[in-house]
Design a protein around this motif. Structure first.
Motif, PDB file in Angstrom:
ATOM      1  N   TYR A  72       0.761  -1.254  -0.142  1.00  0.00           N
ATOM      2  CA  TYR A  72      -0.021   0.092  -0.086  1.00  0.00           C
ATOM      3  C   TYR A  72       0.718   1.220  -0.045  1.00  0.00           C
ATOM      4  N   VAL A  73       2.155   0.984   0.427  1.00  0.00           N
ATOM      5  CA  VAL A  73       2.923   2.453   0.542  1.00  0.00           C
ATOM      6  C   VAL A  73       3.035   2.804  -0.885  1.00  0.00           C
ATOM      7  N   LYS A  74       3.365   2.043  -1.749  1.00  0.00           N
ATOM      8  CA  LYS A  74       3.389   2.369  -3.082  1.00  0.00           C
ATOM      9  C   LYS A  74       2.008   2.507  -4.142  1.00  0.00           C
ATOM     10  N   TYR A  86       5.415   3.296 -15.241  1.00  0.00           N
ATOM     11  CA  TYR A  86       6.372   3.119 -14.342  1.00  0.00           C
ATOM     12  C   TYR A  86       5.822   1.894 -13.301  1.00  0.00           C
ATOM     13  N   MET A  87       4.498   2.147 -12.879  1.00  0.00           N
ATOM     14  CA  MET A  87       3.910   1.348 -12.019  1.00  0.00           C
ATOM     15  C   MET A  87       2.631   0.447 -12.523  1.00  0.00           C
ATOM     16  N   PRO A  88       2.303  -0.694 -11.923  1.00  0.00           N
ATOM     17  CA  PRO A  88       1.483  -1.615 -12.480  1.00  0.00           C
ATOM     18  C   PRO A  88      -0.064  -1.025 -12.333  1.00  0.00           C
ATOM     19  N   GLU A  89      -0.304  -0.374 -11.323  1.00  0.00           N
ATOM     20  CA  GLU A  89      -1.794  -0.151 -11.047  1.00  0.00           C
ATOM     21  C   GLU A  89      -1.822   1.402 -10.239  1.00  0.00           C
ATOM     22  N   VAL A  90      -2.855   2.082 -10.822  1.00  0.00           N
ATOM     23  CA  VAL A  90      -3.348   3.497 -10.297  1.00  0.00           C
ATOM     24  C   VAL A  90      -4.788   3.228  -9.987  1.00  0.00           C
ATOM     25  N   TYR A  91      -5.266   3.969  -8.939  1.00  0.00           N
ATOM     26  CA  TYR A  91      -6.421   3.937  -8.389  1.00  0.00           C
ATOM     27  C   TYR A  91      -7.286   5.353  -8.915  1.00  0.00           C
ATOM     28  N   ILE A  92      -8.360   5.362  -9.563  1.00  0.00           N
ATOM     29  CA  ILE A  92      -8.763   6.527 -10.011  1.00  0.00           C
ATOM     30  C   ILE A  92     -10.232   6.832  -9.442  1.00  0.00           C
ATOM     31  N   LEU A  93     -10.619   8.181  -9.100  1.00  0.00           N
ATOM     32  CA  LEU A  93     -11.677   8.482  -8.367  1.00  0.00           C
ATOM     33  C   LEU A  93     -12.034   9.626  -9.330  1.00  0.00           C
ATOM     34  N   PRO A  94     -13.331   9.511  -9.897  1.00  0.00           N
ATOM     35  CA  PRO A  94     -13.660  11.039 -10.558  1.00  0.00           C
ATOM     36  C   PRO A  94     -14.797  11.450  -9.807  1.00  0.00           C
ATOM     37  N   GLN A  95     -14.216  12.891  -9.459  1.00  0.00           N
ATOM     38  CA  GLN A  95     -15.182  13.802  -8.652  1.00  0.00           C
ATOM     39  C   GLN A  95     -15.492  14.954  -9.263  1.00  0.00           C
ATOM     40  N   LYS A  96     -16.532  15.458  -9.136  1.00  0.00           N
ATOM     41  CA  LYS A  96     -16.654  17.054  -9.395  1.00  0.00           C
ATOM     42  C   LYS A  96     -16.133  17.991  -8.470  1.00  0.00           C
ATOM     43  N   SER A  97     -16.028  17.658  -7.198  1.00  0.00           N
ATOM     44  CA  SER A  97     -15.551  18.392  -6.128  1.00  0.00           C
ATOM     45  C   SER A  97     -14.868  17.364  -5.117  1.00  0.00           C
ATOM     46  N   LEU A 112       8.797   8.018  -8.728  1.00  0.00           N
ATOM     47  CA  LEU A 112       9.111   7.706  -7.508  1.00  0.00           C
ATOM     48  C   LEU A 112       8.565   6.335  -6.634  1.00  0.00           C
ATOM     49  N   LEU A 113       7.302   6.061  -7.146  1.00  0.00           N
ATOM     50  CA  LEU A 113       6.589   4.991  -6.616  1.00  0.00           C
ATOM     51  C   LEU A 113       6.636   3.664  -7.235  1.00  0.00           C
ATOM     52  N   GLY A 114       7.080   3.897  -8.564  1.00  0.00           N
ATOM     53  CA  GLY A 114       7.384   2.796  -9.508  1.00  0.00           C
ATOM     54  C   GLY A 114       8.610   2.069  -9.336  1.00  0.00           C
ATOM     55  N   ASN A 115       9.596   2.774  -8.886  1.00  0.00           N
ATOM     56  CA  ASN A 115      10.862   2.130  -8.793  1.00  0.00           C
ATOM     57  C   ASN A 115      11.321   1.348  -7.984  1.00  0.00           C
ATOM     58  N   ASP A 130      13.838   1.022  -5.730  1.00  0.00           N
ATOM     59  CA  ASP A 130      14.517   1.468  -4.745  1.00  0.00           C
ATOM     60  C   ASP A 130      14.093   2.891  -4.649  1.00  0.00           C
ATOM     61  N   TRP A 131      13.899   3.366  -3.367  1.00  0.00           N
ATOM     62  CA  TRP A 131      13.643   4.702  -2.828  1.00  0.00           C
ATOM     63  C   TRP A 131      14.474   5.508  -3.117  1.00  0.00           C
ATOM     64  N   GLU A 132      14.361   6.603  -4.226  1.00  0.00           N
ATOM     65  CA  GLU A 132      15.283   7.353  -4.654  1.00  0.00           C
ATOM     66  C   GLU A 132      14.594   8.958  -4.822  1.00  0.00           C
ATOM     67  N   ASN A 133      15.133  10.046  -4.921  1.00  0.00           N
ATOM     68  CA  ASN A 133      14.536  11.334  -4.625  1.00  0.00           C
ATOM     69  C   ASN A 133      14.352  11.719  -6.163  1.00  0.00           C
ATOM     70  N   GLN A 134      14.648  11.107  -7.056  1.00  0.00           N
ATOM     71  CA  GLN A 134      14.369  11.446  -8.608  1.00  0.00           C
ATOM     72  C   GLN A 134      15.021  12.794  -8.880  1.00  0.00           C
ATOM     73  N   GLN A 135      16.154  13.192  -8.570  1.00  0.00           N
ATOM     74  CA  GLN A 135      16.851  14.367  -8.899  1.00  0.00           C
ATOM     75  C   GLN A 135      17.297  14.290 -10.303  1.00  0.00           C
ATOM     76  N   PHE A 136      16.342  15.377 -11.024  1.00  0.00           N
ATOM     77  CA  PHE A 136      16.834  15.822 -12.403  1.00  0.00           C
ATOM     78  C   PHE A 136      16.374  14.737 -13.361  1.00  0.00           C
ATOM     79  N   ILE A 137      15.362  13.964 -13.124  1.00  0.00           N
ATOM     80  CA  ILE A 137      14.868  13.240 -14.125  1.00  0.00           C
ATOM     81  C   ILE A 137      14.088  13.755 -15.299  1.00  0.00           C
TER      82      ILE A 137
END
Lengths: 319, 145
Positions: free
Chosen positions: A28-30, A71-82, A162-165, A167-174
């Motif tokens: 769940y962290v990713k 980069y990552m296998p899955e994302v959760y999408i929540l359609p909302q007007k507000s 960030l979430l798909g890699n 290793d945990w890296e800070n993504q400098q200058f990608i």
């Protein structure tokens, strides 16, 4: 339920198997939930849909969330007007540590957002610098500045990396796909000082992520802290389960040593944090001297190096 | 204040393997040889009053030699397995009253666990030698009584 073992064998030699309780689930962290504007009037609102392909995303929204799926296998999408997480009807069925708000939402809509009891990482993508300045100051919040005319793809690329890699890296200058927010060093310095995340365009190196932070900290900080917490809990549970300890200082110290071993191996020796120390003690005078051991941890904050302020003195002998 | 000396009769000794702790019930003597040391040096012209620090024996591990009596056969088998497989285990010393502890973390057993004296039945008397570069000392007065 069928019985596999022979009755005589089970009678003569009953075997009790004690196995470790296993690793805690940290997937769940990713995981990330993205709140988007619906594609059209037919799009079902307030329902989270897990998406694995770009086609599934574009059936729900025009937002370029599909960039994360590179980069990552899955994302959760929540359609909302507000923006209102409490009205998402199936939210209890999903676990996630990051909520991203799409760029299509206005400043007023973001300011009126209701995140319910969600306290983990919240990211917005905006072209409103005042909003970004206020938002980026708060713990666990990411403000990503983007051009008015951009779709927000850079924002999703940054989080996808960030979430798909592994290793945990800070993504400098990608590298980023869309034009960067600025090509001006002064603007970049102002954003950096306000700890706002942004991309910078360079004549030679193209569009690059120039800063990525959360609540003034390194972007990986809240994620690492969460993993440390859960791993400490799981290690303690496992140790108690395997050793069946009595309530003695000796046992507390052995548990402390086991947790320390895990912290050293998983976090310090992998350079995610510079140090981590734990201390287990029994209840102080006046408290119950049974059942509860007190664990105090001293854990360094994960950090990131983004810039170098250099000074060269020519012809001197000052070093 | 409690001193830093471990008192044998209120100290637990044992090792931890895969989060499971195994105590040595009868320990006769324990000898710790923590070889790391820092020294000062300076040039032979003797001008430098502060000196330069250098470290001795960085490549040599610290050792704990434990004389164990009445070691049960199954624990000896575990230790033999650790020796054969070069498995990393933690050798611990814990003061039961104060919580002071020294751990030889990530240690190996450097000599095969063989019996040197003949014991009675399925128990063994032997010297175990643990080698480690990762010594964790927690020396403080943590008594709660």
């Amino acid at each position: 339920m069928g019985k596999n073992r022979d009755t005589l064998l089970e009678y003569v030699i009953p075997i009790e198997v004690v196995e470790p309780v296993g690793e805690a689930d940290l997937n769940y962290v990713k995981q990330v939930l993205v709140v988007v504007k619906p594609l059209n009037d037919q799009t079902e609102l307030n329902k989270i849909t897990p998406c694995n392909t770009n086609g599934e995303v574009t059936a729900l929204t025009a937002a370029p969330v599909g960039a994360m799926l590179d980069y990552m296998p899955e994302v959760y999408i929540l359609p909302q007007k507000s923006i209102d997480l409490t009205s998402a009807e199936n939210i209890d069925a999903f676990k996630f540590f990051t909520v991203l708000i799409d760029k299509a939402f206005t400043t007023a809509e973001i300011e009126a957002a209701n995140f319910g009891d969600f306290k983990d990482v919240k990211g917005i993508c905006t072209s409103d610098r005042d909003l970004a300045t206020v938002w980026a100051r708060v713990k666990n919040q990411v403000a990503f500045m983007d051009l008015e005319e951009n779709t927000g793809r850079n924002f999703y690329m940054a989080f996808g990396n960030l979430l798909g890699n592994r290793d945990w890296e800070n993504q400098q200058f990608i590298e980023m796909d869309e034009p960067a927010y600025t090509n001006d060093v002064n603007v970049a310095n102002v954003l950096f000082n306000a700890r706002i995340s942004f991309a910078l365009s360079s004549e030679q190196f193209g569009n690059r992520l120039a800063f990525f932070a959360v609540g003034g900290k390194a972007i990986i900080a809240p994620y690492i802290l969460e993993i440390v917490n859960v791993k400490m809990q799981a290690r303690s549970l496992n140790w108690i389960y395997l050793n069946k300890p009595q309530y003695t200082l000796r046992e507390a110290k052995l548990m402390e040593d086991d947790i320390q071993t895990m912290l050293d191996e998983d976090f310090v020796e992998t350079y995610l944090i510079p140090y981590a120390t734990v201390l287990c003690s029994l209840g102080l005078a006046g408290t119950t001297k049974n059942f509860v051991v007190y664990l105090d941890g001293d854990i360094a904050e994960p950090t990131a190096l983004w810039r170098v302020y250099a000074k060269l003195t020519q012809g001197g002998n000052t070093l | 204040m409690t001193g830093t000396v471990f008192q044998h009769w209120k100290t637990s000794y044992g090792f931890t393997r895969n989060s499971v702790s195994y105590d040595f019930l009868d320990v006769d003597t324990v000898t710790l040889e923590i070889v790391e040391a820092k020294h000062l040096t300076r040039g032979a012209n003797s001008k430098n009053k502060r000196g330069v620090v250098y470290k001795e024996s960085s490549k040599t591990p610290s050792t704990a030699t434990v004389s164990v009596l009445n070691l049960p056969g199954d624990i000896r088998d575990i230790l033999t397995e650790c020796y054969e497989n070069e498995e990393r285990i933690n050798f611990y010393i814990v003061d039961e009253k104060t919580g002071k502890s020294i751990t030889f973390a990530d240690s190996i057993i450097s000599q095969p666990p063989l019996e040197e004296q003949i014991g009675d039945g399925d128990v063994y008397n032997m010297d175990l030698v643990f080698e480690s570069f990762n010594i964790r000392k927690k020396i403080y007065d943590d008594a709660t009584e």
